[in-house]
Design a protein around this motif. Structure first.
Motif, PDB file in Angstrom:
ATOM      1  N   TYR A  26      34.804  41.231  30.268  1.00  0.00           N
ATOM      2  CA  TYR A  26      33.800  42.111  31.380  1.00  0.00           C
ATOM      3  C   TYR A  26      35.779  42.714  31.549  1.00  0.00           C
ATOM      4  O   TYR A  26      36.502  41.239  31.667  1.00  0.00           O
ATOM      5  N   HIS A  27      36.396  42.822  32.296  1.00  0.00           N
ATOM      6  CA  HIS A  27      37.750  43.624  33.001  1.00  0.00           C
ATOM      7  C   HIS A  27      37.532  43.729  34.627  1.00  0.00           C
ATOM      8  O   HIS A  27      36.824  44.390  35.051  1.00  0.00           O
ATOM      9  N   GLY A  28      38.888  42.574  35.242  1.00  0.00           N
ATOM     10  CA  GLY A  28      38.199  42.682  36.470  1.00  0.00           C
ATOM     11  C   GLY A  28      39.629  43.220  36.992  1.00  0.00           C
ATOM     12  O   GLY A  28      40.727  42.891  36.897  1.00  0.00           O
ATOM     13  N   GLN A  29      40.264  43.737  38.346  1.00  0.00           N
ATOM     14  CA  GLN A  29      41.281  43.847  39.215  1.00  0.00           C
ATOM     15  C   GLN A  29      42.512  43.324  39.918  1.00  0.00           C
ATOM     16  O   GLN A  29      41.065  42.967  39.951  1.00  0.00           O
ATOM     17  N   PHE A  30      43.993  42.470  39.604  1.00  0.00           N
ATOM     18  CA  PHE A  30      43.775  41.981  40.909  1.00  0.00           C
ATOM     19  C   PHE A  30      44.593  42.705  41.591  1.00  0.00           C
ATOM     20  O   PHE A  30      45.405  43.686  41.658  1.00  0.00           O
ATOM     21  N   SER A  31      44.064  42.339  43.193  1.00  0.00           N
ATOM     22  CA  SER A  31      44.813  43.757  44.385  1.00  0.00           C
ATOM     23  C   SER A  31      46.013  43.534  44.340  1.00  0.00           C
ATOM     24  O   SER A  31      46.513  42.431  44.425  1.00  0.00           O
ATOM     25  N   GLY A  32      46.365  44.682  44.744  1.00  0.00           N
ATOM     26  CA  GLY A  32      48.014  43.810  44.593  1.00  0.00           C
ATOM     27  C   GLY A  32      49.429  44.246  43.336  1.00  0.00           C
ATOM     28  O   GLY A  32      50.693  44.068  43.544  1.00  0.00           O
ATOM     29  N   VAL A  33      48.119  43.937  42.548  1.00  0.00           N
ATOM     30  CA  VAL A  33      49.845  44.202  40.867  1.00  0.00           C
ATOM     31  C   VAL A  33      49.562  45.122  40.215  1.00  0.00           C
ATOM     32  O   VAL A  33      47.863  44.441  39.642  1.00  0.00           O
ATOM     33  N   ASP A  34      49.873  46.312  39.714  1.00  0.00           N
ATOM     34  CA  ASP A  34      49.773  47.279  38.315  1.00  0.00           C
ATOM     35  C   ASP A  34      49.410  46.268  37.498  1.00  0.00           C
ATOM     36  O   ASP A  34      50.489  45.914  37.224  1.00  0.00           O
ATOM     37  N   GLY A  35      48.916  46.878  36.395  1.00  0.00           N
ATOM     38  CA  GLY A  35      48.769  46.551  35.368  1.00  0.00           C
ATOM     39  C   GLY A  35      48.083  45.103  34.876  1.00  0.00           C
ATOM     40  O   GLY A  35      48.004  44.770  33.916  1.00  0.00           O
ATOM     41  N   LEU A  36      48.117  44.329  36.082  1.00  0.00           N
ATOM     42  CA  LEU A  36      47.479  42.987  35.673  1.00  0.00           C
ATOM     43  C   LEU A  36      46.145  42.545  36.070  1.00  0.00           C
ATOM     44  O   LEU A  36      45.434  42.789  37.042  1.00  0.00           O
ATOM     45  N   GLN A  37      45.149  41.868  35.423  1.00  0.00           N
ATOM     46  CA  GLN A  37      43.886  41.950  35.028  1.00  0.00           C
ATOM     47  C   GLN A  37      43.065  40.725  34.193  1.00  0.00           C
ATOM     48  O   GLN A  37      43.673  40.018  33.445  1.00  0.00           O
ATOM     49  N   TRP A  38      42.289  40.527  34.906  1.00  0.00           N
ATOM     50  CA  TRP A  38      42.040  39.153  33.734  1.00  0.00           C
ATOM     51  C   TRP A  38      41.007  39.928  33.616  1.00  0.00           C
ATOM     52  O   TRP A  38      40.172  40.797  33.366  1.00  0.00           O
ATOM     53  N   PHE A  39      40.102  38.706  32.917  1.00  0.00           N
ATOM     54  CA  PHE A  39      38.814  39.338  31.628  1.00  0.00           C
ATOM     55  C   PHE A  39      38.028  38.062  31.475  1.00  0.00           C
ATOM     56  O   PHE A  39      38.745  37.092  31.307  1.00  0.00           O
ATOM     57  N   ALA A  40      36.973  37.762  30.745  1.00  0.00           N
ATOM     58  CA  ALA A  40      36.107  37.252  30.484  1.00  0.00           C
ATOM     59  C   ALA A  40      35.135  37.939  29.511  1.00  0.00           C
ATOM     60  O   ALA A  40      34.696  38.836  29.779  1.00  0.00           O
ATOM     61  N   GLY A  41      34.732  37.164  28.536  1.00  0.00           N
ATOM     62  CA  GLY A  41      33.303  37.458  27.746  1.00  0.00           C
ATOM     63  C   GLY A  41      33.087  36.249  25.804  1.00  0.00           C
ATOM     64  O   GLY A  41      33.771  35.357  26.462  1.00  0.00           O
ATOM     65  N   ILE A  42      32.228  37.109  25.239  1.00  0.00           N
ATOM     66  CA  ILE A  42      31.943  36.319  24.399  1.00  0.00           C
ATOM     67  C   ILE A  42      32.317  36.948  23.050  1.00  0.00           C
ATOM     68  O   ILE A  42      31.834  38.535  23.295  1.00  0.00           O
ATOM     69  N   GLY A  43      32.147  36.924  21.918  1.00  0.00           N
ATOM     70  CA  GLY A  43      31.694  37.079  20.652  1.00  0.00           C
ATOM     71  C   GLY A  43      31.975  36.605  19.343  1.00  0.00           C
ATOM     72  O   GLY A  43      32.303  34.948  19.204  1.00  0.00           O
ATOM     73  N   PRO A  44      31.634  36.892  17.833  1.00  0.00           N
ATOM     74  CA  PRO A  44      31.515  36.020  16.762  1.00  0.00           C
ATOM     75  C   PRO A  44      33.395  35.593  16.069  1.00  0.00           C
ATOM     76  O   PRO A  44      33.866  36.842  16.467  1.00  0.00           O
ATOM     77  N   SER A  45      33.161  35.368  15.865  1.00  0.00           N
ATOM     78  CA  SER A  45      34.367  35.019  14.290  1.00  0.00           C
ATOM     79  C   SER A  45      34.088  34.488  13.262  1.00  0.00           C
ATOM     80  O   SER A  45      32.465  33.177  13.147  1.00  0.00           O
ATOM     81  N   ILE A  46      33.979  35.308  12.535  1.00  0.00           N
ATOM     82  CA  ILE A  46      33.828  35.045  10.928  1.00  0.00           C
ATOM     83  C   ILE A  46      34.983  33.979   9.902  1.00  0.00           C
ATOM     84  O   ILE A  46      35.987  34.635  10.395  1.00  0.00           O
ATOM     85  N   TRP A  47      34.970  33.078   9.535  1.00  0.00           N
ATOM     86  CA  TRP A  47      36.087  32.610   8.727  1.00  0.00           C
ATOM     87  C   TRP A  47      35.972  32.444   7.488  1.00  0.00           C
ATOM     88  O   TRP A  47      34.645  31.690   7.275  1.00  0.00           O
TER      89      TRP A  47
END
Length: 157
Positions: A75-96
């Motif tokens: 999920y991405h969110g925008q920082f106000s006043g900074v073009d192109g910069l976003q924060w994100f957080a999420g989850i997912g699997p990894s297979i080794w």
């Protein structure tokens, strides 16, 4: 006093959820690095925004005797006043896929920053991606906090 703090907290939370990520690109492909204690996975990485604030990411990482397939939702969110910069957080699997051993499964929560250079088709990301081992072949190390990732991608509008 308690009522004022509660109202302030509700206002801050509502403001955070009202920020709409203005995705500056639709998809990106490039190189990903997954760095941990004693290992470094390197390989192709891709990211696709299937909605304004929602992205899927795939990383294929290679390391000595191990190949990692990682699928992440963010999920991405925008920082106000900074073009192109976003924060994100999420989850997912990894297979080794481990040589001479069983396949390892991890759960990968993650959080980080994504920056798309305005007017240039390059996007960079940095994230914290701890690993939670879901299979028995991690020798008792079920949680690894010190895993970080870097992404260097060519972005498409």
């Amino acid at each position: 006093m308690m009522k004022n703090r509660f109202l302030l907290l509700i206002t801050l939370v509502a403001s955070a959820f009202s920020l709409q990520a203005q995705t500056s690109y639709t998809a990106a492909v490039g190189l990903g690095l997954d760095l941990g204690d004693g290992f470094t996975f390197v390989g192709p990485s891709g990211k696709y925004f299937f909605a304004d604030n929602h992205a899927g990411q795939f990383d294929l990482g290679f390391e000595d005797r191990v190949t990692a397939l990682t699928f992440l939702y963010s999920y991405h969110g925008q920082f106000s006043g900074v073009d192109g910069l976003q924060w994100f957080a999420g989850i997912g699997p990894s297979i080794w896929l481990i040589d001479d051993a069983d396949t390892g499964f991890l759960l990968r929560p993650h959080t980080g920053l994504d920056f798309k250079i305005p007017d240039v088709p390059l996007a960079f990301s940095a994230s914290w991606r701890p690993g939670i081992g879901l299979s028995d072949n991690f020798d008792g190390d079920r949680f690894e906090a010190g895993i970080f990732a870097l992404g260097f991608r060519y972005a498409f509008d």
